[in-house]
Design an enzyme around this catalytic site. Structure first.
Site, short mmCIF file in Angstrom:
data_model
loop_
_atom_site.label_atom_id
_atom_site.label_comp_id
_atom_site.label_asym_id
_atom_site.label_seq_id
_atom_site.Cartn_x
_atom_site.Cartn_y
_atom_site.Cartn_z
N TYR A 91 1.07 -1.26 0.12
CA TYR A 91 -0.27 -0.03 -0.17
C TYR A 91 0.88 0.77 0.21
CZ TYR A 91 -4.31 -2.28 1.62
OH TYR A 91 -5.19 -3.53 1.86
N GLU A 195 -11.13 -3.48 -0.65
CA GLU A 195 -12.84 -4.05 0.02
C GLU A 195 -13.19 -2.72 -0.31
OE1 GLU A 195 -10.11 -6.36 3.45
OE2 GLU A 195 -10.73 -4.97 3.82
N GLU A 296 -6.09 -11.22 -0.63
CA GLU A 296 -4.90 -11.07 1.12
C GLU A 296 -5.76 -12.34 1.62
OE1 GLU A 296 -6.31 -7.55 3.66
OE2 GLU A 296 -6.61 -6.41 1.72
#
Length: 945
Positions: A91, A195, A296
């Site tokens: 990230y 997400e 993930e």
């Protein structure tokens, strides 16, 4: 009594700067459609292709901003590569880069050049995940604090929000685009948003607005030059944005999952609520044209304030969990698998969200201080190398899990994967009750070469599955052109040696009975090392059986050499790809030559230079090194970290050597006995303190979803203060009749606050892991004079903002004072001012970012930075002296570290809560206190008791 202590430690370190040079833009850009925009990273329903080669993409999560020392990034990359991984997912944190709206700072520790260069050097491909929203247990999910003032719903198509993202996206998108594989860089996949899926309380997802927003984010990044495939991570596994779903669809659909949840306080209790059993079927229904991808998957867990430590989380997701859960994923045919986290790092500088604490170790395979002692690291290495050495897995079709069909007992579940080439099949075995701690005996009945075989075949024996274990049995497994008819022992890896030699490593638990079979054309199996195997020819195959012992056994059959290893012994073996010419270089490729060595703690890389095999690695004890397999017959010498080793031939005729370990002589400072300087860091409680330059809390309205219950907003973010501590000063004129002061404060789980009237301490809320908001009513002194000017001082240590699901705006919940009242007064009688970090959103310390500091006087004055003006400060020791009453003490000392060249010595400061001479309460116990630790200006730790 609540004592807030501030500790500063300064040390001397050196850093090295590197730069990355990327080639020209690839010329193969095609019009944006569903067709690939480039031809270096492609895919089909089975797997990814990189430069035309089919690969298993096995990656680990690692965030550069959680290790703010670019010189250490290569270390982590190499440790991940040594696992057998070929990728890293990362990230970037918008909140750290654009703390000042309109000014994106991507320099120093926030620059990615060294991150990309280190990935290239280690041979790691990258999945870039820049958000804008990232979650990641970061404050506000990675959003800058100033976005919390946006009235519109975040993560929506509201123009106010979309315009706010433009500067960050255009900047970070260009940085990542320049590092794509098409430009010679390591970035091969890109995830827009994070997400972005349904959430409790969110209905009708994805709505047309959600789809349009996702498409907008994708186009934003395409406009910056991103042309590698897009992937998403649907944590609800509902098919959101899978190819073919319309507006906002990505190229490759991915899911994420955390089946063990996060109860680190009970690490031996595996919850039976999220264990997946049919993902292969779900995937075929949701995204049949893309490889099954888990963007993930749980590699650890986090804990919160006042809870258990990260080592407990490592027990929850330990080596047993890796065996059962990861292998269960392989049974579904996962071909892109990312472990979150593989290296966690540190929530330095207040970057974490309100549910965590300073450590982001996460119980990951690599510890926060970069050690490899957790067994899950070694277990993951066995599994990742097996998949890398098993090309048949990449096109295998997963079947359905069955109980009592392939296995002789319904206590065992077997999931087959049917290979499309060479007849290779894989059988993933686990307990039907996946949480079971029982040991179960079974036999396996499987089709091999047109006939059903029940194995083991010799000695009327059975196989054993221990509790919380899982195995992968193989049939007709290809060992570089040689057929392994079957093996009940698990395959670690294999390699092509010199002169047509093949070396195969099999392993099991000590005491287990295992059996393998090879065609008679390979040659009769003969024991070359060890004892105790049984060999029998059955039909056209040789079958041999053995009991696993801590001492290895070696079987030779023609050109095939098989190592029969105890699992814990297999941990010491390293499979290493040799470098290739550009553009492959150090990246993984099925066409590359491989060496296998037995060594110790870590082998990072290997290279052949003539007759010298050059190894690079780490040892933590005197270590025996043995060359197990190499593609050249001409190797005569071994070197380790540039040192030529004295070699000899082992009993197996392999080249062997010993690396002598010398314990370094390191002198660590005794901080409890150091010379410390002290200054009071809460002068604000003095009646003479001048706060005229503070921010007046005069906003009569707020954009925050929580309506005001005070005359003006007291929400810290409304005034540009978002991180660390906050200080409020409330001025009023006394009537002489005041008796109580009520305050309701919010600061996140584990937050705390203290209040003073003038210089009189009123009391504290010392914090709890169960409350993010807490109110107190303080009794006031009875000696206030009518007409006198008085000041409340409220010090708040808040723990960061929340994360959120789409449409909830949960991250906007304010920090600071929600409500207050002063007996006998209307609310308007109290005039409030606030301060936070120096400069607020216009923070001057660009090197350390917008969240590193809070409102403490010493922080606002810059005393936490190296070389504070402490010449006239008093001498006082935070351990032996401390502070004798509620307040804030700032302590500083300096020391030198001298670590010998060639040694990596992680260090930490340990706070044990022992009472100092001046830090005890009336009953002799340790007072409630909090400590912040700064090292060279970097806030690396917060401690509360």
């Amino acid at each position: 009594m609540f004592i807030f202590s501030l500790l500063v430690v300064a040390a001397l370190f050196s850093t090295h700067a590197f730069s990355l040079r990327i080639g020209n833009q690839n010329a193969h850009i095609k019009p944006f459609k569903r067709a690939p925009l480039q031809d270096l990273v492609t895919w089909d329903e089975h797997s990814l292709f990189v430069r035309g080669e089919r690969i298993m993409f096995y990656s680990g999560e690692f965030h550069p901003f959680r290790l703010p020392s670019p010189g250490l990034w290569l270390d982590v990359f190499q440790k991940i590569k040594a696992l057998g991984f070929n990728g890293v997912s990362f990230y970037t944190d918008w909140g750290l880069l654009e703390g000042n709206p309109g000014h994106v700072v991507a320099e120093g520790v926030f620059a990615l050049d060294e991150f990309f260069r280190s990935a290239q050097e280690a041979g790691i491909y990258l999945i870039a995940r820049p958000g804008p929203y990232i979650n990641a247990e970061t404050a506000a999910g990675g959003f800058p604090g100033w976005t919390l003032r946006i009235k519109s719903v975040l993560r929506s198509t509201a123009p106010e929000y979309l315009n706010a993202t433009a500067n960050y996206v255009s900047t970070i998108g260009k940085i990542i685009a320049d590092a794509q594989i098409t430009n010679g860089g390591p970035v091969v996949l890109f995830q827009p948003e994070n997400e972005y899926t349904t959430y409790p309380g969110v209905t009708n997802f994805p709505s047309e607005m959600n789809k349009e927003y996702m498409a907008y984010v994708e186009q934003q990044f395409r406009d910056t030059g991103i042309i590698v495939p897009f992937i998403d991570n649907d944590n609800r596994v509902e098919g959101a944005f899978a190819p073919g779903t319309g507006v906002g669809a990505v190229d490759i659909y991915g899911i994420d999952a955390y089946p063990l949840l996060y109860d680190c306080a009970h690490p031996y209790v595996w919850p039976n609520v999220r264990f997946p059993r049919d993902w292969q079927t779900i995937h075929r229904n949701q995204s049949p044209t893309t490889p099954f991808s888990i963007a993930e998957f749980q590699g650890g867990a986090g804990s919160g304030w006042g809870a258990v430590g990260e080592d407990q989380c490592a027990i929850l997701v330990n080596d047993q969990a890796v065996r059962v859960l990861y292998k269960n994923n392989y049974s579904f045919g996962v071909k892109l698998f990312n472990v979150y986290m593989t290296y966690g790092g540190t929530n330095w500088g207040n970057l974490g969200y309100f549910g965590g604490y300073t450590s982001y170790d996460y119980g990951a395979a690599i510890t926060e201080d970069r050690y490899l002692w957790r067994e899950k690291y070694s277990e993951t290495k066995l599994e990742a190398n097996f998949l890398k050495a098993s090309p048949a897995y990449l096109t295998a079709t997963p079947g359905n899990a069955t109980n009592g069909s392939y296995a002789s007992t319904d206590a065992i579940t077997v999931t087959p994967l049917f290979g499309s080439t060479n007849g290779t099949n894989f059988y993933v075995v686990r307990h039907a009750d996946w949480t079971s701690t029982n040991s179960t005996s079974y036999r396996l009945s499987v089709p091999i070469n047109g006939a059903n075989l029940t194995i083991p075949q010799l000695n009327s024996s059975s196989l054993t599955l221990s509790g919380r274990d899982s195995k992968i049995h193989v049939t007709n497994y290809d060992v570089g052109g040689l057929d392994l008819v079957y093996s009940t022992a698990e395959v670690y890896t294999w390699a092509k040696g010199a002169n047509s030699k093949r070396v195969l490593l099999l392993y099991g638990l000590a005491g287990e009975i295992h059996e393998a079979s090879i065609p008679d054309t390979t040659g009769e199996p003969r024991l070359a090392e060890g004892s105790g195997i049984t060999v029998q020819k059955i039909g056209a195959n040789w079958v041999f059986q053995w009991q696993v012992t801590p001492d290895r056994q070696i079987v030779r059959a023609g050109n095939l050499e098989i190592y029969l290893l105890w699992r814990n012994e297999a941990y010491k073996y390293w499979s290493l790809e040799l470098p290739a010419s550009t553009p492959t270089g150090n990246y993984s490729s099925p066409s590359k030559a491989t060496v296998i060595v037995k060594a110790g703690y870590l082998v990072r890389s290997a290279a052949l230079e003539g007759s010298d095999l050059r190894l690079v690695g780490d040892v933590n004890a005197t270590t025996d090194v043995e060359l197990i397999s190499a593609p050249s017959p001409n190797i005569t010498t071994l070197s380790f970290n540039g040192l030529l080793l004295q070699t000899q031939r082992s009993g197996n005729a392999s080249i062997a050597a010993t690396i002598e370990y010398q314990q370094p002589q390191i002198s660590t400072p005794d901080l409890s006995g150091s010379d410390w300087k002290y200054i009071d860091s809460l002068p604000e409680i003095s009646l003479s303190y001048d706060d005229t330059r503070w921010t007046a809390c005069t906003n009569p309205t707020t954009n925050n979803p929580r309506n005001l219950t005070t005359p003006t907003s007291l929400y810290a973010s409304d005034y540009g203060y978002h991180a660390g501590s906050l200080i409020y000063r409330g001025h009023f004129t006394s009537t002489g009749n005041e008796s109580t002061f009520f305050v309701n404060i919010t600061g996140g789980y584990g937050f705390a606050y203290s209040a003073w009237l003038n210089s009189d301490f009123l009391g504290s809320w010392v914090g709890s892991g169960s409350y993010q908001t807490y109110n107190s009513t303080f009794k006031l002194p009875s000696n206030l004079l009518s007409g006198s000017s008085n000041t409340f001082t409220v010090l708040i240590d808040h723990t960061g903002q929340d994360e959120e699901g789409p449409g909830t705006d949960a991250i906007k919940f304010p920090r600071g004072i929600l409500d207050y009242s002063l007996s006998g007064h209307p609310l308007t009688d109290v005039q409030w001012k606030i301060t936070g970090n120096f400069g607020g959103e216009q923070y001057p310390d660009l090197a350390r970012g917008p969240r590193n500091e809070g409102a403490m006087f010493a922080e606002r004055k810059g005393y936490h930075l190296p070389d504070p003006p402490s010449g006239n400060w008093s001498f006082s020791n935070p351990v032996s002296n401390g502070i004798s009453k509620a307040g804030v003490g700032f302590y500083t000392t300096t020391f030198n570290l001298d670590v010998p060249t060639g040694y990596d010595v992680p260090m930490s400061v340990v706070l044990n809560g022992t009472a100092g001479a001046g830090a005890t309460s009336m009953n002799g116990t340790v007072s409630n206190h909090r400590v912040q630790i700064f090292v060279n200006g970097w806030q690396f730790g917060k401690y509360g008791k």
